[in-house]
Enzyme design. Structure first.
Site, PDB file in Angstrom:
ATOM      1  N   HIS A   1     -11.838 -18.698   8.273  1.00 51.24           N
ATOM      2  CA  HIS A   1     -11.034 -17.582   7.772  1.00 51.24           C
ATOM      3  C   HIS A   1      -9.613 -18.057   7.501  1.00 51.24           C
ATOM      4  O   HIS A   1      -9.017 -18.744   8.326  1.00 51.24           O
ATOM      5  CB  HIS A   1     -11.030 -16.473   8.831  1.00 51.24           C
TER       6      HIS A   1
ATOM      7  N   ALA B   1      -7.793  -6.298  -0.535  1.00 49.76           N
ATOM      8  CA  ALA B   1      -9.227  -6.346  -0.292  1.00 49.76           C
ATOM      9  C   ALA B   1      -9.882  -5.377  -1.267  1.00 49.76           C
ATOM     10  O   ALA B   1      -9.257  -4.405  -1.703  1.00 49.76           O
ATOM     11  CB  ALA B   1      -9.536  -5.943   1.146  1.00 49.76           C
TER      12      ALA B   1
ATOM     13  N   GLN C   1       7.201  -5.708  -3.902  1.00 48.41           N
ATOM     14  CA  GLN C   1       8.571  -5.313  -3.578  1.00 48.41           C
ATOM     15  C   GLN C   1       8.675  -4.782  -2.152  1.00 48.41           C
ATOM     16  O   GLN C   1       9.605  -5.131  -1.415  1.00 48.41           O
ATOM     17  CB  GLN C   1       9.063  -4.254  -4.575  1.00 48.41           C
TER      18      GLN C   1
END
Length: 349
Positions: free
Chosen positions: A116, A176, A307
């Protein structure tokens, strides 16, 4: 508990080194974890250290990997990570991709047999820091129900994108293809907080607000997110010759074994497509134009992607980053791990 960026990095690197990583690899993993915490992505920061430490200590992360890098064409390459820490493999893979893109204008580097790798925004920002455009995607273990299904098949499967601008700011996307990443639910568990009803379903396929009853995650926008998950699975799984779909290894099933995950980096040199100075100036104009959009009720400003995380980083640099007390206590302790994760299901507590 609020801590400085430097202290947090040292605590995490020390813990990972004590678990068995070389100091060089521990520092790289800590770099990626601090990057996440400093941008408010706590689901991919310090809360992951104990899991990584347990996998390292039990042999599921290769602490002495034999990396293999193969240039398969002018713009393509495969990097075999030998099941080292995914953060290390992804960073080194991006280093290679940047070199190839500077040489030939575009790079497509596939990384396979890795663990991962954490927040993908770290790696695409590597490309930005080199004046290039970065795109990355990775697979993960089955946790999301496909559209129309009631059990997991694909993972949360992440896509990240970043572009440089004239003044050094970055447009940054890191998402995701599920409504939320699993780490966000772990974060809710760590704070004993409910989750929104559209994030996940329980074992009977019903929406749930209890993070401890989650049996499958929901894809963003229904069939559209499901289609994106398939795309990511093909490019970072099937194409790279690693397990895909429901066969991707579980994060928690056996911490003594390598995960054999795949990830894909794509890097572009803007100068090969347009005048680079004009491109960078226009990215700044795009940012300004978005900020100038009339805000909807309840919003003070439209922000360009990235941002908000940049503003959080600035605030954390000034005031320290907030870390859950239990996680801080673990980091400063002599404990390597408490055997919390091995042989658990995908939705381990």
């Amino acid at each position: 508990m609020r801590v400085t960026e430097e202290k947090l990095h040292k605590l995490m690197s020390d813990k990972l080194h004590k678990a068995g990583l070389t100091r060089e690899h521990a520092d790289i993993v800590a770099d990626v974890l601090v990057h996440a915490d400093m941008r408010g992505i706590h689901s991919h920061g310090a809360m992951r250290v104990e899991y990584y430490s347990e996998r390292i200590a039990k042999g599921g992360t290769n602490t002495n990997p034999q990396f293999k890098f193969d240039r398969t064409g002018p713009c393509s390459a495969i990097f075999d990570g030998d099941n080292a820490a995914g953060h290390v493999v992804a960073k080194l893979g991006m280093d290679h991709a940047i070199e190839i893109a500077k040489e030939n204008g575009i790079a497509v580097v596939g990384m396979r047999r890795m663990g991962h790798s954490g927040a993908l925004s770290y790696f695409v920002e590597q490309a930005c820091d080199a004046g290039l455009i970065g795109l990355s995607m990775c697979q993960s273990d089955p946790m999301a129900a496909p559209y129309g299904g009631a059990e997991p098949f694909f993972g949360t499967h992440t896509i990240a994108f970043a572009s440089p601008s004239e003044d050094g700011r970055h447009v940054l996307v890191d998402l995701a293809v599920t409504v939320q990443a699993w780490g966000k639910i772990l974060h809710a568990r760590s704070k004993n907080e409910p989750i929104p009803a559209d994030w996940a379903i329980d074992k009977d396929g019903h929406p749930t607000t209890d993070p401890f009853k989650v049996a499958a995650l929901n894809h963003i926008a229904g069939p559209k997110g499901y289609a994106l998950a398939l795309m990511v699975d093909v490019l970072s799984g099937v194409l790279l010759g690693v397990p895909f779909g429901k066969n991707v290894s579980s994060m928690y099933n056996d911490l003594t074994e390598g995960r054999n995950l795949g990830q894909m980096h794509i890097v572009l040199d803007p100068a090969r497509f347009t005048d680079k100075a004009v491109f960078l100036k226009n990215i700044n104009q795009l940012m300004a134009d978005l900020n100038a959009v009339k805000p909807a009720p309840g919003f003070s400003q439209v922000k360009y992607p990235g941002q908000g995380s940049a503003e959080r980083k600035k605030a954390y640099i000034e005031n320290g980053v907030e870390i859950v007390d239990d996680i801080y206590d673990y980091l400063v302790s002599d404990i390597i791990h408490r055997n919390n994760y091995d042989n658990k299901g995908a939705f381990a507590t």
